[in-house]
Design an enzyme around this catalytic site. Sequence first.
Site, short mmCIF file in Angstrom:
data_model
loop_
_atom_site.label_atom_id
_atom_site.label_comp_id
_atom_site.label_asym_id
_atom_site.label_seq_id
_atom_site.Cartn_x
_atom_site.Cartn_y
_atom_site.Cartn_z
N TYR A 1 0.86 -1.19 0.00
CA TYR A 1 0.00 0.00 0.00
C TYR A 1 0.89 1.23 0.00
O TYR A 1 1.83 1.32 0.79
CB TYR A 1 -0.90 0.03 1.24
CG TYR A 1 -2.35 0.18 0.86
CD1 TYR A 1 -2.78 1.29 0.15
CD2 TYR A 1 -3.28 -0.80 1.18
CE1 TYR A 1 -4.11 1.41 -0.23
CE2 TYR A 1 -4.61 -0.68 0.80
CZ TYR A 1 -5.01 0.44 0.08
OH TYR A 1 -6.32 0.55 -0.30
N GLU B 1 -0.32 5.00 -0.45
CA GLU B 1 -1.08 6.23 -0.73
C GLU B 1 -0.17 7.43 -0.59
O GLU B 1 0.67 7.48 0.31
CB GLU B 1 -2.23 6.37 0.27
CG GLU B 1 -3.46 5.60 -0.11
CD GLU B 1 -4.64 5.91 0.81
OE1 GLU B 1 -5.72 5.41 0.54
OE2 GLU B 1 -4.45 6.63 1.81
N ASP C 1 -5.23 14.12 -25.33
CA ASP C 1 -5.39 12.73 -24.92
C ASP C 1 -4.64 11.87 -25.94
O ASP C 1 -5.19 11.47 -26.96
CB ASP C 1 -6.88 12.37 -24.86
CG ASP C 1 -7.09 10.95 -24.35
OD1 ASP C 1 -6.10 10.23 -24.14
OD2 ASP C 1 -8.27 10.56 -24.17
N ARG D 1 -0.78 -2.18 -18.29
CA ARG D 1 -2.06 -1.49 -18.43
C ARG D 1 -2.10 -0.36 -17.40
O ARG D 1 -2.01 -0.61 -16.20
CB ARG D 1 -3.14 -2.54 -18.13
CG ARG D 1 -4.54 -2.22 -18.50
CD ARG D 1 -5.31 -3.52 -18.73
NE ARG D 1 -4.78 -4.13 -19.94
CZ ARG D 1 -5.07 -3.69 -21.17
NH1 ARG D 1 -5.90 -2.70 -21.36
NH2 ARG D 1 -4.54 -4.28 -22.21
#
Length: 428
Positions: A75, A77, A221, A256
């Site tokens: 983890y 964050e 984009d 991905r």
Amino acid sequence: MPLTAGVDEAPATEEAPGAPYGPDAGALRRQDPEIADVLDGEARRQEDSLQLVAAENFTSPAVLAALGSRLANKYAEGYPGRRHHGGCEYADTAERLAVERACALFGADHANVQAHSGSSAVLAAYAALLRPGDTVLAMGLAHGGHLTHGSPVNFSGRWFDFVPYGVDAESGLVDLHQVRALARQHRPRAIVCGSISYPRHLDYAEFRDIADEAGAALIVDAAHPIGLVAGGAAPSPVPYADVVCATTHKVLRGPRGGLLLCGDELAERIDRAVFPFTQGGAQMHTVAAKAVAFREAATPAFRTYAHQVVANARLLAERLAALGFAVTTGGTDTHLITADPAPLGVDGRTARARLAAAGMVVDTCALPYGDGRGIRFGTAAVTTQGMGAAEMEQVAGLFAQALREGAETGAVRAAVRELAGRFPPYGR
Ligand SMILES: *Cc1c(COP(=O)(O)O)cnc(C)c1O
């Protein structure tokens, strides 16, 4: 029945759920044969058919190793040096390397490598630059815009007021006069420049000029062409855009995921738009895999690859046009081709089904002015496999054979399998 009955056959994890896992490559096969079969089947599918979906590629074994690594357990964050969790020293290094490499590769001041996907990157760009209800100018969906460019079934269409621009009916090229007129008329807060199916380079300098005149931000984009940009085979939007959104898994050949690039002045806003505004913990195994991919993309071999991708697409488009396909814009500058197979007597959906039956995997796509749908495909994956001009000639012929009414699908399928078999993406 003795108490010990069946214990010998029981998998180790059921016997002792808290036991440490051994380094056991066969664990998945023994523990979950159903999913092991899925993975084997998918690997076979990828190897005995042609992956022509324009957005797909084969990542390297090094990228796959990072994706399957124990960073998946971590983890993290926040951002390097300011995390909400302990034990992030290695995660921090992975992210710092990914950011440094992305900045160097694209000549950007700042990179955010945490966005979970291309759509998440676009969401973060909007979150950083827009407020709900703002007007945004973007390519219409029927002309090649992405879901995140104002589709009514997506957050973008629900939360913002999208005005669509399009391509010219004759040339199939983006109508820059229309873009400028719409920008003058609607004074959008942002202009989105990018597409899922446009096969040509976009004129970023012209879009910048239009945005400046309208007082709008320019969001590029570049999910599709960013890999070509990395390899020097397409112009870079970085000098022109306020924010570039991208994916790392298309031509760029990484895991991905999403990527955002911007100048120093927007760095803090973009980072806060990703975390904590739209995401929680970063996927550190993916961040590490992005770092691996950026390093690979900075090599001379990747430049050669990117140019070969375009050369292959150009040749394939040219041969298909000669065989009667209505190739949009008459060709391509990129890895991507869209075509209407109608002149061969089939619509897009039928074409996709017949190609799939022959082992050639493509998408359908919207046709801005035609009836029904066309087909969209690309050369990123087959070029990674090592295919070149001779193979593109063969693929064009196989397309035409597969689409012929009452085609002898078995023979085409066998030829596709033979061709794919000569170029195993992960060696033999
Ligand atoms: C692929 C793509 C996206 C979305 O990427 P995901 O990772 O599927 O969310 C966004 N915009 C454009 C133009 C794309 O081509």
